[in-house]
Design a protein around this motif. Structure first.
Motif, PDB file in Angstrom:
ATOM      1  N   ILE A  13      10.494  -6.290 -37.829  1.00  0.00           N
ATOM      2  CA  ILE A  13      11.513  -6.760 -36.698  1.00  0.00           C
ATOM      3  C   ILE A  13      11.737  -5.582 -35.237  1.00  0.00           C
ATOM      4  O   ILE A  13      11.918  -4.380 -35.893  1.00  0.00           O
ATOM      5  CB  ILE A  13      12.697  -7.013 -37.339  1.00  0.00           C
ATOM      6  CG1 ILE A  13      12.771  -8.127 -38.434  1.00  0.00           C
ATOM      7  CG2 ILE A  13      13.968  -7.215 -36.539  1.00  0.00           C
ATOM      8  CD1 ILE A  13      13.688  -7.569 -39.563  1.00  0.00           C
ATOM      9  N   THR A  15      14.125  -5.046 -32.607  1.00  0.00           N
ATOM     10  CA  THR A  15      15.640  -5.451 -32.031  1.00  0.00           C
ATOM     11  C   THR A  15      15.214  -4.690 -30.457  1.00  0.00           C
ATOM     12  O   THR A  15      14.647  -3.731 -30.104  1.00  0.00           O
ATOM     13  CB  THR A  15      16.858  -4.694 -32.673  1.00  0.00           C
ATOM     14  OG1 THR A  15      17.300  -3.191 -32.157  1.00  0.00           O
ATOM     15  CG2 THR A  15      16.919  -5.162 -33.859  1.00  0.00           C
ATOM     16  N   ALA A  39      14.565  -9.947 -31.858  1.00  0.00           N
ATOM     17  CA  ALA A  39      15.890  -9.722 -32.375  1.00  0.00           C
ATOM     18  C   ALA A  39      16.403  -9.536 -31.402  1.00  0.00           C
ATOM     19  O   ALA A  39      16.413  -8.126 -29.979  1.00  0.00           O
ATOM     20  CB  ALA A  39      15.853  -9.158 -33.881  1.00  0.00           C
ATOM     21  N   ALA A  58      14.656 -14.498 -33.283  1.00  0.00           N
ATOM     22  CA  ALA A  58      16.239 -14.148 -33.322  1.00  0.00           C
ATOM     23  C   ALA A  58      17.267 -13.678 -32.959  1.00  0.00           C
ATOM     24  O   ALA A  58      16.759 -12.708 -32.720  1.00  0.00           O
ATOM     25  CB  ALA A  58      16.178 -13.983 -35.031  1.00  0.00           C
ATOM     26  N   VAL A  60      20.654 -12.365 -32.530  1.00  0.00           N
ATOM     27  CA  VAL A  60      20.742 -11.030 -33.629  1.00  0.00           C
ATOM     28  C   VAL A  60      21.997 -10.055 -31.901  1.00  0.00           C
ATOM     29  O   VAL A  60      21.417  -9.780 -30.894  1.00  0.00           O
ATOM     30  CB  VAL A  60      19.445 -10.276 -34.147  1.00  0.00           C
ATOM     31  CG1 VAL A  60      20.659  -9.149 -34.125  1.00  0.00           C
ATOM     32  CG2 VAL A  60      19.088 -11.508 -34.986  1.00  0.00           C
ATOM     33  N   GLN A  67      24.091 -11.338 -38.575  1.00  0.00           N
ATOM     34  CA  GLN A  67      22.947 -11.770 -38.164  1.00  0.00           C
ATOM     35  C   GLN A  67      21.713 -10.408 -38.037  1.00  0.00           C
ATOM     36  O   GLN A  67      20.354 -11.476 -38.115  1.00  0.00           O
ATOM     37  CB  GLN A  67      23.492 -11.556 -36.553  1.00  0.00           C
ATOM     38  CG  GLN A  67      24.784 -12.886 -36.082  1.00  0.00           C
ATOM     39  CD  GLN A  67      25.002 -12.759 -34.827  1.00  0.00           C
ATOM     40  OE1 GLN A  67      23.877 -12.145 -33.517  1.00  0.00           O
ATOM     41  NE2 GLN A  67      26.100 -13.542 -34.468  1.00  0.00           N
ATOM     42  N   ALA A  71      17.978 -11.772 -40.040  1.00  0.00           N
ATOM     43  CA  ALA A  71      17.024 -11.119 -39.072  1.00  0.00           C
ATOM     44  C   ALA A  71      16.459 -11.203 -40.272  1.00  0.00           C
ATOM     45  O   ALA A  71      14.995 -11.542 -40.327  1.00  0.00           O
ATOM     46  CB  ALA A  71      17.309 -10.525 -38.173  1.00  0.00           C
TER      47      ALA A  71
END
Length: 262
Positions: A13, A15, A39, A58, A60, A67, A71
């Motif tokens: 992941i 972000t 994300a 995703a 987010v 949220q 993810a």
């Protein structure tokens, strides 16, 4: 023997992955064989990047704990979640006391709270939720179940005038690095922080004026006298993820700059 955490066949992941530093990290993590969950709030850019790197988008908002959890679930359903990079963040510039000396012109408390909520609390929420999922992974030969990298900033150490909120948020990210790494050691998860200096991202704008401004900024860097490029930062992030002995540390990646007061 050089131990290295393998990303092939795992999910990751990132972000704040739709642009700038996050996008560069997402590309390099994908190049190492991970399926990346991109994300971000920006759906159009995020989906385009996910398509480019064979990942999944995703949507987010890191201040929305549901949220963040979604993810993590999306990633864990693809493959074991072994890498997380927290790059989502915002800036804010305002003096603590306004020039007029009135409370109305003092630093906006809502803005301070929002910066902390996104940059610090949002980062920690992703860490706690992702690490919980990682803790169920099969350990590798080194006993490692995953690795996390948080993005701070040199503002954590050399915050400039007007950077109270931003520096406090990034200082918090630096401050939690060791205690969280100590917490996660029991689960076989490593955590590090990278603190970038002046990195050339869309934040500086585009065109002739922006280029001149960036060149001027670059002169303040010790060496090389330029802004860093996102790929240089992403390379350090990937090293922190994959180097099996890198843990509990904050690394400045800044060309040796020490920021002046303004």
């Amino acid at each position: 023997m050089l131990a290295s955490m393998e990303l092939t066949g795992s999910s990751a992941i990132v972000t704040g992955a739709a642009s700038g530093i996050g996008a560069a990290v997402a590309r390099q993590v994908a190049a190492r064989g991970a399926t990346v969950v991109v994300a971000d709030l920006q759906a159009e850019k995020g989906e385009a990047l996910a398509d480019e790197i064979g990942g999944v988008f995703a949507q987010v908002d890191v201040t929305d704990t549901a949220q963040v959890g979604d993810a993590v679930r999306v990633a864990a359903e693809i493959a074991p979640l072994r890498a997380v990079v927290n790059s989502a963040g915002i800036g804010w510039a305002q003096r603590t006391v306004g020039r007029e000396g009135t409370l109305e012109t003092a630093h906006d408390l809502g803005a301070f709270t929002k910066v902390i909520a996104i940059n610090l609390i949002g980062t920690f929420d992703m860490v706690r939720q992702a690490a919980t999922a990682m803790s169920h992974n099969e350990p590798d030969a080194d006993g490692c179940r995953g690795a996390i990298v948080n993005l701070a900033s040199v503002a954590a150490f050399d915050g400039q005038i007007g950077q109270a909120a931003y520096s406090a948020s990034k200082g918090g990210v630096v401050g939690m690095t060791l205690p969280v790494a100590r917490d996660l050691s029991a689960a076989g998860i490593r955590l590090n922080t990278v603190a970038p200096g002046l990195i050339d991202t869309p934040i500086y704008g585009e065109g002739e004026q922006a280029e001149a401004f960036k060149a001027k900024l670059g002169e303040s860097v010790l060496f090389p006298k330029r802004l860093g490029v996102p790929d240089e930062l992403a390379s350090m992030v990937v090293e922190c993820l994959t180097n099996s002995y890198m843990n509990g540390e904050t690394v400045r990646l800044d060309g040796g700059i020490r920021m002046p007061p303004k």
